[in-house]
Design an enzyme around this catalytic site. Sequence first.
Site, PDB file in Angstrom:
ATOM      1  N   GLU A 172       0.809  -1.232   0.000  1.00 18.87           N
ATOM      2  CA  GLU A 172       0.000   0.000   0.000  1.00 18.87           C
ATOM      3  C   GLU A 172       0.835   1.271   0.000  1.00 18.87           C
ATOM      4  O   GLU A 172       0.478   2.259  -0.655  1.00 18.87           O
ATOM      5  CB  GLU A 172      -0.963   0.010   1.197  1.00 18.87           C
ATOM      6  CG  GLU A 172      -2.194  -0.867   1.038  1.00 18.87           C
ATOM      7  CD  GLU A 172      -1.916  -2.338   1.233  1.00 18.87           C
ATOM      8  OE1 GLU A 172      -0.792  -2.677   1.677  1.00 18.87           O
ATOM      9  OE2 GLU A 172      -2.789  -3.173   0.942  1.00 18.87           O
ATOM     10  N   HIS A 192     -11.593  -4.295   8.865  1.00 23.47           N
ATOM     11  CA  HIS A 192     -12.057  -4.209   7.474  1.00 23.47           C
ATOM     12  C   HIS A 192     -13.334  -3.385   7.352  1.00 23.47           C
ATOM     13  O   HIS A 192     -14.039  -3.486   6.349  1.00 23.47           O
ATOM     14  CB  HIS A 192     -12.352  -5.617   6.922  1.00 23.47           C
ATOM     15  CG  HIS A 192     -11.126  -6.424   6.595  1.00 23.47           C
ATOM     16  ND1 HIS A 192     -10.068  -6.544   7.442  1.00 23.47           N
ATOM     17  CD2 HIS A 192     -10.798  -7.167   5.503  1.00 23.47           C
ATOM     18  CE1 HIS A 192      -9.148  -7.329   6.885  1.00 23.47           C
ATOM     19  NE2 HIS A 192      -9.567  -7.706   5.708  1.00 23.47           N
TER      20      HIS A 192
END
Length: 675
Positions: free
Chosen positions: A408, A477
């Site tokens: 990321e 999440h």
Amino acid sequence: MADVTILETLTRAAPNTLTPADRRRALVTMLRIRQFETRAKELFLQGVIKGTAHSSIGQEAIAAGACPVLEDRDFLLTHHRGHGHTIAKGADIRRMFAELMGRASGYCAGLGGSMHIADFDRGILGANGIVGAGIGLGTGAALAVQLTGSGAFGISFFGDGAANEGIFHEAMNLAAIWKLPLIFFCENNQYGLTTRTETVTAGPSIAARGDAYGVPNTRIDGNDLGAVREAVEHAALRARDGAGPTLIEALTYRWDDHSMRANLPSYRTEDEEEAWQTAEPIIRLKAEMIARSELAEAEYTDLVAATEAEIEAAIGWARDQPEPDMDTAMSLVATPRPSLWDSPPERGAREINYAEAITEAFALEMEHDQDVIILGEDVGRIGGIFGLTRGLYSQFGAERVRDMPISEGAIASCGVGAAMRGKRVIVEAQLWDFVTLMMDAIVNQAAKARYMLGGKARVPVVFRGPQGAGIRLAAQHTQSLEMFFANIPGLEVYAPSSAYDAKGLMASAIRHDGPVVFLEHKLLYLGKAQPVPEGRYLIEPGRARVVREGSDCTVIATMAMVERAVQAAEQLSREGLSVEVIDPRTIKPLDVDTICDSVRKTNRAVVVHEAPLFGGIGGEIAAAISENAFDWLDAPVLRIGAPESPVPYNDRLERQYMPDAARIAAAVKSVTYRS
Ligand SMILES: Cc1ncc(C[n+]2csc(CCOP(=O)(O)OP(=O)(O)O)c2C)c(N)n1
Ligand SMILES: [Mg+2]
């Protein structure tokens, strides 16, 4: 004690590819750098230069050897100790001094200082105050030039300390798999601040780390101009030929303390300092030139005098420059938008859902503009785990819809670097929670580039991904993180709740010349098809949507909460209460006018969002109402949000955690029946 092995390396002469003219130019560059740093330090001690700056005295051969290999079309990124690189790439010394003095004619309009000097027109994409950041940005700039096919390349300079940052490894991997035209140039000056490099750096050398990624590498004497030049020439040829990146580790030493401000207890021995000073680059080059009969002592004295005169003139000019004013500074925060907006089209009869609407915006913008690219994990063939980029890969190809490694930090930095070099980039965080690993690129780089670089940087990049709870993915999440970004000047934050808005706002985000955080919601992906026009259209950020009109109470709701607020309003209407529902659509800019106009009509307000209450957008909206519509209020503004807890996995608890229509209805009743 001096490091004997390193000093032995330093005395080994490298093959010399330099011409006499190259050496003379390099000598002048090195003298200019040294005099710049010497005077900068004196001016710092006199209080003329404030804050801090990092001297590169002792390391001049690297800048003077490497930068002349770069042509106008090539770029460099540098670090906090970057004066030498920018001088060697042709930056105007007067504007550099002006920047260090915080003046309006400085490279960053006096808003960035020493660690942020950039000159995009000369391919200087910026120094950086974040250790390692330029390495990640370099991958993006290299990707942009690779896609353009211009044969250009770039150098990312960084210190030995930066080689222990994750971004070094992520970027090296990325550059290797894509054969990016980039030189990773590590200036190993033996210390990261006070910490001796070898005590914190595993493996035989920093150069050897390239082996792990299949990146050719070399460890050279960084105080030997010829060695630097040769290594960079070689790596540049590879980059221009499409053979990919090279890692160069150059051994050197900084003479001064870590920074001009640093007043640290001694951490180096005098023996060590002396040993390195005798191996210093300028004296070595001068001796070589004299031995080759290319320079006489008197000529050298003249060169030094001419350099000193040039630097004094630059300082004099910089001192006379005005300081920036707050109005100008404020005007550089937000990237300007076109003032004329198409009026959004009628919704029409064709129906698609929220996810399909976003996909359609991608496709139309990519068709319209070749520079739009998408970066993300699994975005290619399968179209991302929610399928939003499905179909785009076959339509636009793997170059523009790029599957990324699970990296990321590199994905986001690469996106910012590519945007700085002319691309319009869409960066996907597979799930929005993973944005925590992208924060430097978003917060320190993209959000601040325009401002800190004096309004010169254009950074068109959209950071997007699905946030929110509702499908039992547990606490890592499912978060709603809009306020992380809303608190950062320079970022816009869009959060649509309908398919129509999602398409128009995504188009606006992609076409914006600055960074946008675009939040989507997993539950909305699963929502019903709604009418959405087929063509391209834009929605103006900062314009709330009145979803439902009413007169007894205003409910301001975001994202998945909008539908729940509408359900509550419908339920309450059966009980005789008329509720107006407003969706701000963009968290920043926030449409305070539409919200307050509504409250002036209904005299009551309830704000509902999915994120925990404390620090949520509800607090901002409540404050805006109290500041602008206090006299119209018949009851306190109520806020509804998640409890102060991570999102629970358990199905029943997760539903209980998220605000629902019943809680919204109860809140509306409590403010409505109290007056
Ligand atoms: C991410 C980050 N961590 C820490 C710092 C504070 N800091 C600034 S420079 C520096 C040392 C960097 O060492 P190195 O990369 O070897 O460069 P050098 O200063 O030796 O040129 C540190 C710790 C920072 N600016 N950014
Ligand atoms: Mg160092």
